[in-house]
Scaffold this motif. Structure first.
Motif, PDB file in Angstrom:
ATOM      1  N   ALA A 178     -40.458  12.943  19.326  1.00 46.51           N
ATOM      2  CA  ALA A 178     -40.040  11.977  20.333  1.00 46.51           C
ATOM      3  C   ALA A 178     -38.525  11.872  20.384  1.00 46.51           C
ATOM      4  O   ALA A 178     -37.923  11.817  21.462  1.00 46.51           O
ATOM      5  CB  ALA A 178     -40.662  10.607  20.051  1.00 46.51           C
ATOM      6  N   VAL A 179     -37.904  11.884  19.212  1.00 48.58           N
ATOM      7  CA  VAL A 179     -36.440  11.782  19.147  1.00 48.58           C
ATOM      8  C   VAL A 179     -35.806  13.017  19.808  1.00 48.58           C
ATOM      9  O   VAL A 179     -34.893  12.881  20.628  1.00 48.58           O
ATOM     10  CB  VAL A 179     -35.954  11.631  17.690  1.00 48.58           C
ATOM     11  CG1 VAL A 179     -34.418  11.679  17.626  1.00 48.58           C
ATOM     12  CG2 VAL A 179     -36.464  10.323  17.079  1.00 48.58           C
ATOM     13  N   ASP A 180     -36.338  14.182  19.463  1.00 48.13           N
ATOM     14  CA  ASP A 180     -35.817  15.442  20.041  1.00 48.13           C
ATOM     15  C   ASP A 180     -35.856  15.384  21.555  1.00 48.13           C
ATOM     16  O   ASP A 180     -34.903  15.735  22.240  1.00 48.13           O
ATOM     17  CB  ASP A 180     -36.650  16.635  19.552  1.00 48.13           C
ATOM     18  CG  ASP A 180     -36.299  16.978  18.096  1.00 48.13           C
ATOM     19  OD1 ASP A 180     -35.211  16.541  17.636  1.00 48.13           O
ATOM     20  OD2 ASP A 180     -37.123  17.633  17.430  1.00 48.13           O
ATOM     21  N   ALA A 212     -32.620  15.545  23.973  1.00 46.78           N
ATOM     22  CA  ALA A 212     -32.486  16.659  24.919  1.00 46.78           C
ATOM     23  C   ALA A 212     -32.293  16.151  26.344  1.00 46.78           C
ATOM     24  O   ALA A 212     -31.552  16.727  27.134  1.00 46.78           O
ATOM     25  CB  ALA A 212     -33.732  17.546  24.834  1.00 46.78           C
ATOM     26  N   ALA A 213     -32.969  15.050  26.679  1.00 53.05           N
ATOM     27  CA  ALA A 213     -32.930  14.537  28.050  1.00 53.05           C
ATOM     28  C   ALA A 213     -31.674  13.722  28.342  1.00 53.05           C
ATOM     29  O   ALA A 213     -31.381  13.410  29.492  1.00 53.05           O
ATOM     30  CB  ALA A 213     -34.181  13.705  28.337  1.00 53.05           C
ATOM     31  N   ASN A 214     -30.928  13.342  27.318  1.00 55.28           N
ATOM     32  CA  ASN A 214     -29.780  12.459  27.542  1.00 55.28           C
ATOM     33  C   ASN A 214     -28.504  12.935  26.860  1.00 55.28           C
ATOM     34  O   ASN A 214     -27.982  12.253  25.969  1.00 55.28           O
ATOM     35  CB  ASN A 214     -30.114  11.039  27.056  1.00 55.28           C
ATOM     36  CG  ASN A 214     -31.299  10.442  27.789  1.00 55.28           C
ATOM     37  OD1 ASN A 214     -31.180   9.985  28.921  1.00 55.28           O
ATOM     38  ND2 ASN A 214     -32.454  10.473  27.135  1.00 55.28           N
ATOM     39  N   VAL A 269     -25.782  11.136  24.052  1.00 57.17           N
ATOM     40  CA  VAL A 269     -25.569  11.725  22.737  1.00 57.17           C
ATOM     41  C   VAL A 269     -24.065  11.780  22.425  1.00 57.17           C
ATOM     42  O   VAL A 269     -23.634  11.417  21.332  1.00 57.17           O
ATOM     43  CB  VAL A 269     -26.190  13.136  22.653  1.00 57.17           C
ATOM     44  CG1 VAL A 269     -25.821  13.813  21.332  1.00 57.17           C
ATOM     45  CG2 VAL A 269     -27.697  13.068  22.819  1.00 57.17           C
ATOM     46  N   GLU A 270     -23.284  12.204  23.429  1.00 61.89           N
ATOM     47  CA  GLU A 270     -21.831  12.269  23.236  1.00 61.89           C
ATOM     48  C   GLU A 270     -21.269  10.895  22.860  1.00 61.89           C
ATOM     49  O   GLU A 270     -20.516  10.746  21.913  1.00 61.89           O
ATOM     50  CB  GLU A 270     -21.147  12.762  24.534  1.00 61.89           C
ATOM     51  CG  GLU A 270     -21.234  14.261  24.725  1.00 61.89           C
ATOM     52  CD  GLU A 270     -20.793  15.028  23.474  1.00 61.89           C
ATOM     53  OE1 GLU A 270     -19.703  14.717  22.930  1.00 61.89           O
ATOM     54  OE2 GLU A 270     -21.570  15.906  23.020  1.00 61.89           O
ATOM     55  N   VAL A 307     -32.970   4.449  19.407  1.00 57.86           N
ATOM     56  CA  VAL A 307     -34.083   3.815  18.679  1.00 57.86           C
ATOM     57  C   VAL A 307     -34.978   3.078  19.682  1.00 57.86           C
ATOM     58  O   VAL A 307     -36.208   3.201  19.659  1.00 57.86           O
ATOM     59  CB  VAL A 307     -33.559   2.840  17.589  1.00 57.86           C
ATOM     60  CG1 VAL A 307     -34.713   2.119  16.910  1.00 57.86           C
ATOM     61  CG2 VAL A 307     -32.718   3.590  16.566  1.00 57.86           C
ATOM     62  N   GLY A 308     -34.323   2.336  20.574  1.00 56.73           N
ATOM     63  CA  GLY A 308     -35.071   1.593  21.596  1.00 56.73           C
ATOM     64  C   GLY A 308     -35.910   2.519  22.460  1.00 56.73           C
ATOM     65  O   GLY A 308     -37.078   2.231  22.738  1.00 56.73           O
ATOM     66  N   GLN A 309     -35.326   3.663  22.867  1.00 58.15           N
ATOM     67  CA  GLN A 309     -36.052   4.608  23.706  1.00 58.15           C
ATOM     68  C   GLN A 309     -37.260   5.187  22.979  1.00 58.15           C
ATOM     69  O   GLN A 309     -38.341   5.346  23.562  1.00 58.15           O
ATOM     70  CB  GLN A 309     -35.107   5.756  24.142  1.00 58.15           C
ATOM     71  CG  GLN A 309     -34.007   5.315  25.113  1.00 58.15           C
ATOM     72  CD  GLN A 309     -34.572   4.739  26.398  1.00 58.15           C
ATOM     73  OE1 GLN A 309     -35.400   5.347  27.058  1.00 58.15           O
ATOM     74  NE2 GLN A 309     -34.131   3.537  26.745  1.00 58.15           N
ATOM     75  N   VAL A 310     -37.071   5.474  21.698  1.00 58.94           N
ATOM     76  CA  VAL A 310     -38.175   6.044  20.909  1.00 58.94           C
ATOM     77  C   VAL A 310     -39.302   5.003  20.784  1.00 58.94           C
ATOM     78  O   VAL A 310     -40.484   5.328  20.941  1.00 58.94           O
ATOM     79  CB  VAL A 310     -37.693   6.500  19.511  1.00 58.94           C
ATOM     80  CG1 VAL A 310     -38.872   6.947  18.656  1.00 58.94           C
ATOM     81  CG2 VAL A 310     -36.661   7.608  19.639  1.00 58.94           C
TER      82      VAL A 310
END
Lengths: 95, 507
Positions: free
Chosen positions: B455-457, B461-463, B467-468, B481-484
């Motif tokens: 899920a984290v991967d 990958a989508a964002n 990440v930057e 964390v919230g997204q996961v």
């Protein structure tokens, strides 16, 4: 102790017994006679004597906690001078 | 002197125009004895029956009728005395208190003036929420006696008549008389609360104030600071002010208001150079004042004398001992045990022991579990939910076993605290076994790191932009964390997610 007319009137009032004013002197005399007798009894020395509550050894009779009575509204109200909707109706008493 | 191993509440003072004044309060609490039949007749005590249907000829004072005492009522009075650590009098006696009122057909109330059944005892009063929370005061009990209740007069059904219902006439009351050891309105309320709690634990009075099953006459006087201590040293009342008795109050709020109002009235009189008359007063909550019951004053010549219809009441020490042996664990002891055995705070232990049923529920859940966690669930979740539905603990749709199941699932790490709240709601509404519900609805916390990593991967990958940002400012990792958590329906173990997100972002 001596009972005068005003005390006799007060006792009558507390007992809710109507006594006409002309009857009060006689009533006071009666009270005094009774109290005189009690005073005579008070002369007896009863120091250290347990009050006697019964002439035979008896234990206060008890009842069980069971409902055995009631449900007789009509009978309870039979002698009431006025009763309405299951209540005794009396002249207004408001504190 | 009393052994004071606890902090006492601050004494209430009221500022007058000239001095600060202290309050001195004593109470006479009338508690209806829980029994099926009346004190001296076989008529029922049920509340709310048809008027005059719970009336025996004895209660209606028909000529020739004789009172026969209900032994269970005596037992209840003794039980109450023992619960208040009081002396029990093996011989007591009944007296007639003579007065006329339409709802007292005998013309006298059978009471126990000279020889009450219970002597001196005590109540440890504990202050509730507020500045004095948890502080305690020992209030001495002077005596408890049994007596008959009067009937009920209704004045608003007819403009010219009062209507009288004798259903309550002759119901057994305990009059519990305190010493003037109460020092403020809040303490007075706390005293009633504690007394009521003890009576309910003992089962001797249901404590229903609304129905008038527990009501209080409150004696109020004022004194200058220092005077009360002189009274306590000598027990000489002349150090205290003249008291007034405020009659017949059955609301905690009104009791507090009435004390305050009455104290201010007395202060104004005394500071104005006058004297307080010892008298009986009524509190009028609408006007916020107390007023004299002059009519009652005049009739206050009760001419007590021993009731010739009743022999003295003799009870045996063995019987008293049997009652003592059957006493339940009382509030003070239960609270101390909850604190010691379950590691509860003073406050939590007070809340949980307020009612016997609540305490029993808590104990059933806490057995073999973490006490503190259980207390939180019972107090915060269960009580909150029940209150919302206006339900009593005995009507809880969630049984102790079910709540225990939820606590277990959290302890095992099977569900998170947040999911547990959802689960609680499901159990509350639909019922079921918590473990099975969790299984069936797939609510189990995901601790499988493989699944979380996937899920984290996916989210990383989508964002790429996020990440930057997160690499520059690690605080933004929380977004991942919230997204996961969202992606896993809140079931992922938050601790594991945090660690994996941090690792994957190279933080």
């Amino acid at each position: 102790m001596s009972i005068d007319e005003s005390t006799a009137a007060r006792v009558a009032k507390l007992a809710r017994i109507k006594v006409e004013p002309e009857r009060l002197p006689a009533l006071a005399v009666e009270f005094n006679t009774i109290l005189g007798f009690i005073e005579q009894l008070s002369e007896v020395d009863v120091d250290g004597v347990e009050p006697m509550t019964s002439v035979t050894p008896q234990r206060l009779k008890r009842r069980e906690d069971i409902v055995t009575d009631g449900s007789q509204q009509e009978a309870i109200l039979t002698n009431a001078p006025d009763a309405r909707e299951g209540f005794f109706a009396v002249p207004k008493v408001v504190e | 002197m009393l052994d004071l191993t606890y902090e006492t509440p601050k004494i209430k003072t009221i500022a007058g125009a000239k001095h600060d004044w202290e309050l001195v309060i004593g109470m006479e609490v009338h508690a209806q004895i829980s029994s099926n039949a009346k004190l001296f007749s076989g008529a029922s005590t049920t509340f709310g029956a048809e008027p005059n249907s719970n009336v025996a000829f004895v209660d209606a004072a028909m000529p020739g009728m004789l009172p026969v005492i209900n032994e269970f009522c005596v037992e209840q009075a003794v039980r109450t005395g023992l619960g208040l650590k009081a002396a029990i009098n093996l011989t007591s006696a009944f007296d007639r208190k003579n007065y006329f009122y339409p709802d007292l057909p005998q013309g006298y109330q059978i009471s126990q003036l000279y020889h009450p059944i219970v002597g001196e005892g005590e109540v440890l009063v504990e202050m509730g929420p507020g500045p004095d929370l948890g502080k305690k005061r020992l209030v001495r009990i002077e005596r408890i006696h049994m007596e008959q209740d009067a009937g009920k007069s209704i004045h608003d059904m007819d403009p010219n008549m009062s209507f009288v219902d004798l259903n309550r006439t002759g119901v057994a009351l305990m009059e519990i008389v305190s010493r003037p050891d109460i020092r403020g309105p809040e303490e007075a309320a706390a005293y009633i609360t504690k007394l009521r709690q003890i009576l309910r634990y003992l089962g001797t009075c249901d404590g229903n104030m609304q129905n008038g099953n527990l009501r209080a006459d409150v004696n109020v006087s004022i004194c200058l600071p220092g005077q009360y201590e002189k009274y306590q040293e000598t027990q000489d009342f002349s150090h205290l002010g003249t008291r007034c008795e405020i009659k017949n109050m059955n609301s905690m709020r009104f009791i507090q208001q009435a004390i305050e109002v009455e104290a201010r009235r007395q202060i104004a009189i005394v500071e104005g150079g006058g004297e307080v008359d010892q008298e009986t007063r009524l509190y009028d909550p609408d006007k916020g004042e107390t007023r004299s019951m002059r009519s009652k004053e005049e009739a206050h010549d009760y001419r007590y004398f021993p009731d010739p219809d009743l022999l003295p009441l003799e009870i045996e020490q063995g019987w008293v001992d049997d009652i003592a042996a059957s006493l339940p664990e009382l509030p003070d002891a239960k609270k101390a045990r909850f604190m010691a055995d379950f590691g509860l705070t003073d406050y939590d232990a007070s809340v949980l022991t307020a009612e016997v049923d609540t305490a029993a529920y808590f104990e059933a859940v806490a057995a073999g579990r973490d006490g503190k966690a259980t207390a939180n669930w019972v107090i915060n979740e269960l009580f909150g939910r029940l209150k919302k539905d206006d339900r009593d603990i005995t009507e809880s749709p969630v049984s102790p076993a079910q709540l225990g199941g939820i606590v277990d699932l959290i302890a095992k790490g099977d569900i998170s605290g947040k999911i547990a709240k959802d689960l609680f709601e499901i159990i509350y509404t639909d019922g079921g076994d918590p473990a099975e519900v969790v299984e069936a609805r797939g609510m189990k916390q995901v601790t499988d790191t493989g699944a979380i990593e996937a899920a984290v991967d996916e989210i990383i990958a989508a964002n790429p932009a996020q990440v930057e940002k997160a690499r520059e400012n690690p605080k933004l990792a929380g977004w991942f964390v919230g997204q996961v958590m969202k992606a896993t329906g809140g079931k992922a173990n938050p601790k594991a997610v945090n660690e994996i997100v941090a690792g994957k972002l190279g933080l």
